[in-house]
Design a protein around this motif. Structure first.
Motif, PDB file in Angstrom:
ATOM      1  N   UNK A 156      -2.551  13.460  43.041  1.00  0.00           N
ATOM      2  CA  UNK A 156      -2.412  14.914  43.028  1.00  0.00           C
ATOM      3  C   UNK A 156      -1.102  15.315  42.140  1.00  0.00           C
ATOM      4  N   UNK A 157      -1.490  16.479  41.805  1.00  0.00           N
ATOM      5  CA  UNK A 157      -0.408  17.069  40.781  1.00  0.00           C
ATOM      6  C   UNK A 157       0.889  17.479  41.768  1.00  0.00           C
ATOM      7  N   UNK A 158       0.754  17.838  42.621  1.00  0.00           N
ATOM      8  CA  UNK A 158       1.472  18.354  43.398  1.00  0.00           C
ATOM      9  C   UNK A 158       1.527  17.661  44.788  1.00  0.00           C
ATOM     10  N   UNK A 159       2.512  17.502  45.731  1.00  0.00           N
ATOM     11  CA  UNK A 159       2.155  16.951  47.260  1.00  0.00           C
ATOM     12  C   UNK A 159       3.807  17.369  47.705  1.00  0.00           C
ATOM     13  N   UNK A 160       3.701  17.538  48.984  1.00  0.00           N
ATOM     14  CA  UNK A 160       4.926  17.846  49.987  1.00  0.00           C
ATOM     15  C   UNK A 160       4.677  16.555  51.057  1.00  0.00           C
ATOM     16  N   UNK A 161       5.816  15.669  51.182  1.00  0.00           N
ATOM     17  CA  UNK A 161       5.556  14.602  52.015  1.00  0.00           C
ATOM     18  C   UNK A 161       6.157  15.413  53.508  1.00  0.00           C
ATOM     19  N   UNK A 162       5.991  14.473  54.555  1.00  0.00           N
ATOM     20  CA  UNK A 162       6.207  15.003  55.887  1.00  0.00           C
ATOM     21  C   UNK A 162       7.459  15.242  56.166  1.00  0.00           C
ATOM     22  N   UNK A 163       8.519  14.803  55.368  1.00  0.00           N
ATOM     23  CA  UNK A 163       9.977  14.738  55.519  1.00  0.00           C
ATOM     24  C   UNK A 163      10.561  16.414  54.692  1.00  0.00           C
ATOM     25  N   UNK A 164       9.362  16.753  53.922  1.00  0.00           N
ATOM     26  CA  UNK A 164       9.729  18.030  53.091  1.00  0.00           C
ATOM     27  C   UNK A 164       9.913  17.727  51.696  1.00  0.00           C
ATOM     28  N   UNK A 165       9.867  16.438  51.160  1.00  0.00           N
ATOM     29  CA  UNK A 165      10.285  16.086  49.939  1.00  0.00           C
ATOM     30  C   UNK A 165       9.180  16.614  49.151  1.00  0.00           C
ATOM     31  N   UNK A 166       9.283  17.666  48.064  1.00  0.00           N
ATOM     32  CA  UNK A 166       8.292  18.041  47.230  1.00  0.00           C
ATOM     33  C   UNK A 166       8.334  16.985  45.907  1.00  0.00           C
ATOM     34  N   UNK A 167       6.877  16.782  45.542  1.00  0.00           N
ATOM     35  CA  UNK A 167       6.754  15.857  44.331  1.00  0.00           C
ATOM     36  C   UNK A 167       5.712  16.608  43.580  1.00  0.00           C
ATOM     37  N   UNK A 168       6.220  16.834  42.192  1.00  0.00           N
ATOM     38  CA  UNK A 168       5.676  17.301  41.009  1.00  0.00           C
ATOM     39  C   UNK A 168       5.113  16.191  40.209  1.00  0.00           C
ATOM     40  N   UNK A 169       3.876  16.023  39.809  1.00  0.00           N
ATOM     41  CA  UNK A 169       3.604  15.006  38.856  1.00  0.00           C
ATOM     42  C   UNK A 169       3.068  15.691  37.488  1.00  0.00           C
ATOM     43  N   UNK A 170       3.564  15.207  36.563  1.00  0.00           N
ATOM     44  CA  UNK A 170       3.191  15.767  34.881  1.00  0.00           C
ATOM     45  C   UNK A 170       2.220  14.707  34.486  1.00  0.00           C
TER      46      UNK A 170
END
Length: 143
Positions: free
Chosen positions: A46-60
């Motif tokens: 996925x291009x974007x996701x939020x982990x259970x601990x709130x860490x946001x990830x944006x993939x380019x």
């Protein structure tokens, strides 16, 4: 305010440096920090996701196809896209940039520091360190 974590690999992509970047991000999130990871994508993630601990990830999307390694073209695209993407985040929302390599993440951090004055620091890992793996980064280390 966000701590932006830059790493060309975050699991399931990559290896040790990506695991380290994600684990330290999770620990910082546990301490109440707002963590935003900007990384490379490979097809199928996925291009974007939020982990259970709130860490946001944006993939380019950077033309990377290999889960284990990225090439010079992917790094150049990541630097350009990363600098453009982070330059759009309001200065007041950026607390710190934590780059997990000199090349390419450290270059993005340096550019954003020059544009916005956002403080940054770099942790170097493996092949990123001059003299460790000159076969992979020899030309870049000379620059």
């Amino acid at each position: 305010m966000k701590i932006v974590v830059l790493s060309q690999e975050i699991p399931p992509v990559g290896g040790g440096a990506g695991n380290f970047a994600l684990l330290i991000s999770k620990e910082l999130a546990k301490r109440g920090e707002h963590i935003y990871i900007y990384t490379m994508n490979v097809p199928g993630l996925p291009l974007e996701e939020t982990k259970d601990d709130g860490v946001q990830i944006k993939r380019a999307n950077v033309l990377r196809r290999d889960m284990a390694n990225c090439g010079i073209i992917s790094m150049l695209v990541y630097i350009i896209k990363g600098a453009v993407h982070l330059s759009k985040i309001p200065k007041k929302d950026l607390k710190l940039i934590y780059a997990h390599s000199i090349v390419p993440a450290g270059i993005i951090a340096l550019l954003i520091n020059k544009i916005k004055g956002t403080p940054y620091f770099i942790t170097s890992h493996g092949s990123d360190v001059p003299g460790y793996n000159d076969k992979r980064f020899g030309i870049i280390h000379k620059v």
